[in-house]
Enzyme design. Sequence first.
Site, PDB file in Angstrom:
ATOM      1  N   ASP A  10       2.502  10.455   3.584  1.00 23.31           N
ATOM      2  CA  ASP A  10       3.577  10.955   3.978  1.00 23.31           C
ATOM      3  C   ASP A  10       2.114  12.054   4.171  1.00 23.31           C
ATOM      4  O   ASP A  10       2.133  13.372   4.135  1.00 23.31           O
ATOM      5  CB  ASP A  10       4.254  12.115   2.514  1.00 23.31           C
ATOM      6  CG  ASP A  10       5.694  12.192   3.637  1.00 23.31           C
ATOM      7  OD1 ASP A  10       6.236  12.653   4.567  1.00 23.31           O
ATOM      8  OD2 ASP A  10       6.461  13.670   2.489  1.00 23.31           O
ATOM      9  N   CYS A  38      39.263  32.580  15.015  1.00 26.00           N
ATOM     10  CA  CYS A  38      40.292  33.625  15.823  1.00 26.00           C
ATOM     11  C   CYS A  38      41.003  33.876  14.467  1.00 26.00           C
ATOM     12  O   CYS A  38      42.463  34.233  15.274  1.00 26.00           O
ATOM     13  CB  CYS A  38      40.260  32.510  16.640  1.00 26.00           C
ATOM     14  SG  CYS A  38      41.079  30.916  16.177  1.00 26.00           S
ATOM     15  N   GLU A  75       0.832  -0.891  -0.303  1.00 23.92           N
ATOM     16  CA  GLU A  75       0.001   0.391   0.180  1.00 23.92           C
ATOM     17  C   GLU A  75       1.198   1.106  -0.308  1.00 23.92           C
ATOM     18  O   GLU A  75       2.685   0.728   0.053  1.00 23.92           O
ATOM     19  CB  GLU A  75      -0.757  -0.166   1.439  1.00 23.92           C
ATOM     20  CG  GLU A  75      -0.098  -0.271   2.506  1.00 23.92           C
ATOM     21  CD  GLU A  75      -0.897  -0.425   3.882  1.00 23.92           C
ATOM     22  OE1 GLU A  75      -1.699  -1.412   3.220  1.00 23.92           O
ATOM     23  OE2 GLU A  75      -0.834   0.773   5.087  1.00 23.92           O
ATOM     24  N   CYS A  88      41.591  30.366   9.921  1.00 24.92           N
ATOM     25  CA  CYS A  88      40.703  29.783  11.332  1.00 24.92           C
ATOM     26  C   CYS A  88      39.526  31.500  11.005  1.00 24.92           C
ATOM     27  O   CYS A  88      40.062  31.907  10.847  1.00 24.92           O
ATOM     28  CB  CYS A  88      40.369  29.535  12.303  1.00 24.92           C
ATOM     29  SG  CYS A  88      38.686  29.571  13.862  1.00 24.92           S
ATOM     30  N   TYR A 110      -4.965   2.555   8.064  1.00 24.31           N
ATOM     31  CA  TYR A 110      -4.315   1.370   7.500  1.00 24.31           C
ATOM     32  C   TYR A 110      -3.636   0.748   8.805  1.00 24.31           C
ATOM     33  O   TYR A 110      -3.043  -0.749   8.677  1.00 24.31           O
ATOM     34  CB  TYR A 110      -2.915   1.871   6.700  1.00 24.31           C
ATOM     35  CG  TYR A 110      -1.973   2.991   7.726  1.00 24.31           C
ATOM     36  CD1 TYR A 110      -1.654   2.830   8.867  1.00 24.31           C
ATOM     37  CD2 TYR A 110      -1.731   3.815   6.789  1.00 24.31           C
ATOM     38  CE1 TYR A 110      -1.019   3.525   9.467  1.00 24.31           C
ATOM     39  CE2 TYR A 110      -1.052   5.037   7.191  1.00 24.31           C
ATOM     40  CZ  TYR A 110      -0.434   4.895   8.572  1.00 24.31           C
ATOM     41  OH  TYR A 110       0.099   5.601   9.432  1.00 24.31           O
ATOM     42  N   LYS A 155      10.743   3.081   0.035  1.00 21.77           N
ATOM     43  CA  LYS A 155      10.847   4.040  -0.350  1.00 21.77           C
ATOM     44  C   LYS A 155      11.235   4.388  -1.855  1.00 21.77           C
ATOM     45  O   LYS A 155      12.569   4.416  -2.194  1.00 21.77           O
ATOM     46  CB  LYS A 155      12.359   5.111   0.605  1.00 21.77           C
ATOM     47  CG  LYS A 155      11.810   4.883   1.906  1.00 21.77           C
ATOM     48  CD  LYS A 155      10.344   5.106   2.207  1.00 21.77           C
ATOM     49  CE  LYS A 155      10.814   6.457   2.651  1.00 21.77           C
ATOM     50  NZ  LYS A 155      11.592   7.359   3.857  1.00 21.77           N
ATOM     51  N   LYS A 157       3.127   4.907   1.114  1.00 20.68           N
ATOM     52  CA  LYS A 157       2.942   5.140   2.509  1.00 20.68           C
ATOM     53  C   LYS A 157       2.658   6.196   2.134  1.00 20.68           C
ATOM     54  O   LYS A 157       3.207   7.322   1.401  1.00 20.68           O
ATOM     55  CB  LYS A 157       4.673   5.446   2.328  1.00 20.68           C
ATOM     56  CG  LYS A 157       4.837   5.311   3.974  1.00 20.68           C
ATOM     57  CD  LYS A 157       6.883   5.304   4.059  1.00 20.68           C
ATOM     58  CE  LYS A 157       6.910   5.142   5.808  1.00 20.68           C
ATOM     59  NZ  LYS A 157       7.323   6.840   6.387  1.00 20.68           N
ATOM     60  N   CYS A 182      41.402  24.144  12.428  1.00 23.45           N
ATOM     61  CA  CYS A 182      41.825  25.761  13.751  1.00 23.45           C
ATOM     62  C   CYS A 182      42.601  25.543  15.100  1.00 23.45           C
ATOM     63  O   CYS A 182      42.317  24.127  15.921  1.00 23.45           O
ATOM     64  CB  CYS A 182      40.769  26.636  14.446  1.00 23.45           C
ATOM     65  SG  CYS A 182      41.259  27.434  15.355  1.00 23.45           S
ATOM     66  N   CYS A 203      40.068  30.243  20.847  1.00 20.23           N
ATOM     67  CA  CYS A 203      39.109  30.130  19.389  1.00 20.23           C
ATOM     68  C   CYS A 203      37.601  30.520  20.061  1.00 20.23           C
ATOM     69  O   CYS A 203      37.223  29.290  20.507  1.00 20.23           O
ATOM     70  CB  CYS A 203      38.755  29.339  18.598  1.00 20.23           C
ATOM     71  SG  CYS A 203      38.267  29.349  17.441  1.00 20.23           S
TER      72      CYS A 203
HETATM   73  S1  IVH Z   1       2.028   0.966   8.734  1.00 16.44           S
HETATM   74  C1  IVH Z   1       3.207  -0.627  12.971  1.00 16.44           C
HETATM   75  N1  IVH Z   1       1.508   2.111   6.348  1.00 16.44           N
HETATM   76  O1  IVH Z   1       5.398   5.707   8.164  1.00 16.44           O
HETATM   77  C2  IVH Z   1       3.405  -0.071  11.706  1.00 16.44           C
HETATM   78  N2  IVH Z   1       2.663   3.647   7.717  1.00 16.44           N
HETATM   79  O2  IVH Z   1       7.679   5.849   8.657  1.00 16.44           O
HETATM   80  C3  IVH Z   1       2.631   0.658  12.246  1.00 16.44           C
HETATM   81  N3  IVH Z   1       2.621   5.739   6.890  1.00 16.44           N
HETATM   82  O3  IVH Z   1       4.430   6.398  11.398  1.00 16.44           O
HETATM   83  C4  IVH Z   1       3.204   1.837  10.112  1.00 16.44           C
HETATM   84  N4  IVH Z   1       1.407   5.805   5.473  1.00 16.44           N
HETATM   85  O4  IVH Z   1       2.811   7.801   9.892  1.00 16.44           O
HETATM   86  C5  IVH Z   1       2.552   1.865   8.123  1.00 16.44           C
HETATM   87  N5  IVH Z   1       0.183   2.570   4.879  1.00 16.44           N
HETATM   88  C6  IVH Z   1       1.059   2.975   5.994  1.00 16.44           C
HETATM   89  C7  IVH Z   1       1.800   4.352   6.105  1.00 16.44           C
HETATM   90  C8  IVH Z   1       2.727   4.224   7.229  1.00 16.44           C
HETATM   91  C9  IVH Z   1       2.565   6.008   6.260  1.00 16.44           C
HETATM   92  C10 IVH Z   1       3.445   6.680   8.625  1.00 16.44           C
HETATM   93  C11 IVH Z   1       2.974   6.255   9.587  1.00 16.44           C
HETATM   94  C12 IVH Z   1       4.507   5.646  10.336  1.00 16.44           C
HETATM   95  C13 IVH Z   1       5.391   6.039   9.599  1.00 16.44           C
HETATM   96  C14 IVH Z   1       6.231   4.478   9.681  1.00 16.44           C
END
Ligand code: IVH
Length: 708
Positions: free
Chosen positions: A136, A429, A132, A426, A244, A332, A134, A450, A456
């Site tokens: 931000d 000083c 899924e 430096c 999630y 990532k 991630k 330095c 210094c």
């Molecule tokens: S699972 C125990 N799923 O990423 C596992 N985290 O770097 C809990 N985040 O603290 C995290 N999308 O704020 C999970 N699909 C996703 C996510 C997600 C964003 C964030 C979340 C977490 C951080 C970890």
Amino acid sequence: MSGASNAASRIPANELSKAQAEAELERLAAEISRHDALYYAKDAPEISDAGYDALRRRNDAIEARFPELVRPDSPSGRVGAAPSEQFAKISHTVPMLSLGNAFSDEDVREFVERVRRFFKKGEADSARFVAEPKIDGLSVSLRYEKGELKLGATRGDGATGENVTANVRTIGDIPGQLAGDNVPDLFEVRGEIFMTHADFTELNAAREAAGKQTYVNPRNTAAGSLRQLDASITAARKLHFFAYAWGEASALPADTQMGVIEAMGAWGFPINPLTRVCRSVEEMLAAHAEIEAARARLGYDIDGVVYKVDRLDLQERLGFVSRAPRWAIAHKFPAEKATTVVKDIEIQVGRTGALTPVAKLEPITVGGVVVRNASLHNEDEIARKDVRIGDTVVIQRAGDVIPQVLSVVLDKRPKAANPFVFPKQCPACGSRGVREVNPKTGKEDVVRRCTGGLICPAQAVERLKHFVSRNAFDIEGLGAKQIEAFYEEGRVMRPADIFTLEVRNARTDKPLQEKEGWGEQSAANLFAAIRERRAISLDRFIYALGIRHVGVTTARLLAKNYSAIEALRAAMVAASDHESAEYAELNAIDGIGQVMADALVEFFAEAHNIEALDALFAEVAPQPFVAEETESPVTGKTVVFTGSLERLSRSEAKVMAERYGAKVAGSVSAKTDYVVAGEAAGSKLKKAEELGLRVLTEDEWLTLVGEG
Ligand code: IVH
């Protein structure tokens, strides 16, 4: 930042010497904690997630190589920063943890392998994974009792967050009442609050029109919008939510990750439509590619893909390592790059005199963060890349605290640009800047340093800041900011001055309480906090001295070995004779290498330092070192597992033993404390019996550690 750590910060984790690793772990702990505070407590990060993750990753890699150097305040042991003081605190009964990172397909393959290997053969070979995006944003935990929203809390430091119930109630995506008839009595839904690009742009345009300061990126805006004491402000910001994960639950609606996600969807939560189940690494990588391709059109920020083991029973058995679950990982997206112009090259002076060049850039936004500075590392790097003032350069936010200059765009070089000449003096000083020559290799250090030492001002202030830092004297109300001001005003020029501040304050015509930002009470509080630190533990005292290469771990080792400061000092003075017994003893301490030993001896041989020490002794009394207590019956014991175990796989057994502080060895010797023998144990069991060692069954072992 110390010169030693500056130099070490450029060396790959797998090439660091032990002394460098220690200095680096110290630097990373301080840096990460600073960024945590900026991110969590102030919603004002200075670096991108990729930059932050790189710091964490480097810390983890170094710790994996030198487990003995893991610091008590290691970032791997915690998540985020303490909550701010304004909201009521909420303890998370199930901690809100973080995720480990994968940066390449190879890392993902390793993750999957690691998961499979954890179990007995055949058990998890066909384990599926949920992939899924991630998101931000910022994570929150929403507590529902009998289907009704009772509490909303931020993650905070993972253990304690802030009560933001009134604020989350204003978010349309978060139901006040769960739908459906299969809702457990108690269920904590966890997920991410975020802001879309369109809403972010609109909000910033309105703020600009109103003459207000604009926000840096959607994530910080979402965080800032949620953490408003006045919930009507939150209501006016358009925030969104995806569910999630979950925390405490009286029952689970399914036995897979995907099943629970779908149930949360049915209860009324938005679920990310890109979430899917994968049956192989190939499918996981394909999901990553598809999600990355979708990134630009989503309209909200994502910074990678999260993979989670689908079966919840397997998740449970995999458990957690320090801050992250073993059953999930974040894959990532690569770091973002940008092109901008170098306006100037500035030389900064560190605590140990390291002269570090920094490129001052035409401000540019990279990955949502405004960048003004980039590291140029050192003289040789500038020369190698031939970076000149006026050059257009490619920068990248990834592997370090501040972005790196990757390369120069030569086509765009102005005709008048001259090669940069690194100053030999430096800037703080005027003392000579020299490059030390390593006596063993005959090679010049890359860092120019330095030679001004205590005269210094740049070094004096940095040393003072180090002296009061968290792992040193840690005086409440006396941080870097106050030290800088006090130094400038001449109130505190050297460490001992901190302890004479109160007496001098009574006599001066510019007492602290009359200074702006201070009052009777705050001045009195500061003096009380200083008084309290007159009796300081020996290890903190040693660390506070800021001796090159002496970090927290070394300071503790020294405190343990010499017990009292007088003994340490006498030994170090005697050790200046390299033929002496004292020098040999110092080098014989496990964990102290020659570089550290020499730095210690040099420190105590320097008259300025002895003067400063004597002045300090007139004020403070370092307390003899007392070792810490053990925590479980097997802490510090060595255990060998042999034969085939019934209830645990080898990996699980090892992890469990280590969790209780035991060391797991591969072979039996007289040093073994316990041998845990399963079915068909062979030669190891025989040897254990010959040696008369304690042999336990698997059940006896589990009982011993309290898991029976
Ligand atoms: S699972 C125990 N799923 O990423 C596992 N985290 O770097 C809990 N985040 O603290 C995290 N999308 O704020 C999970 N699909 C996703 C996510 C997600 C964003 C964030 C979340 C977490 C951080 C970890």
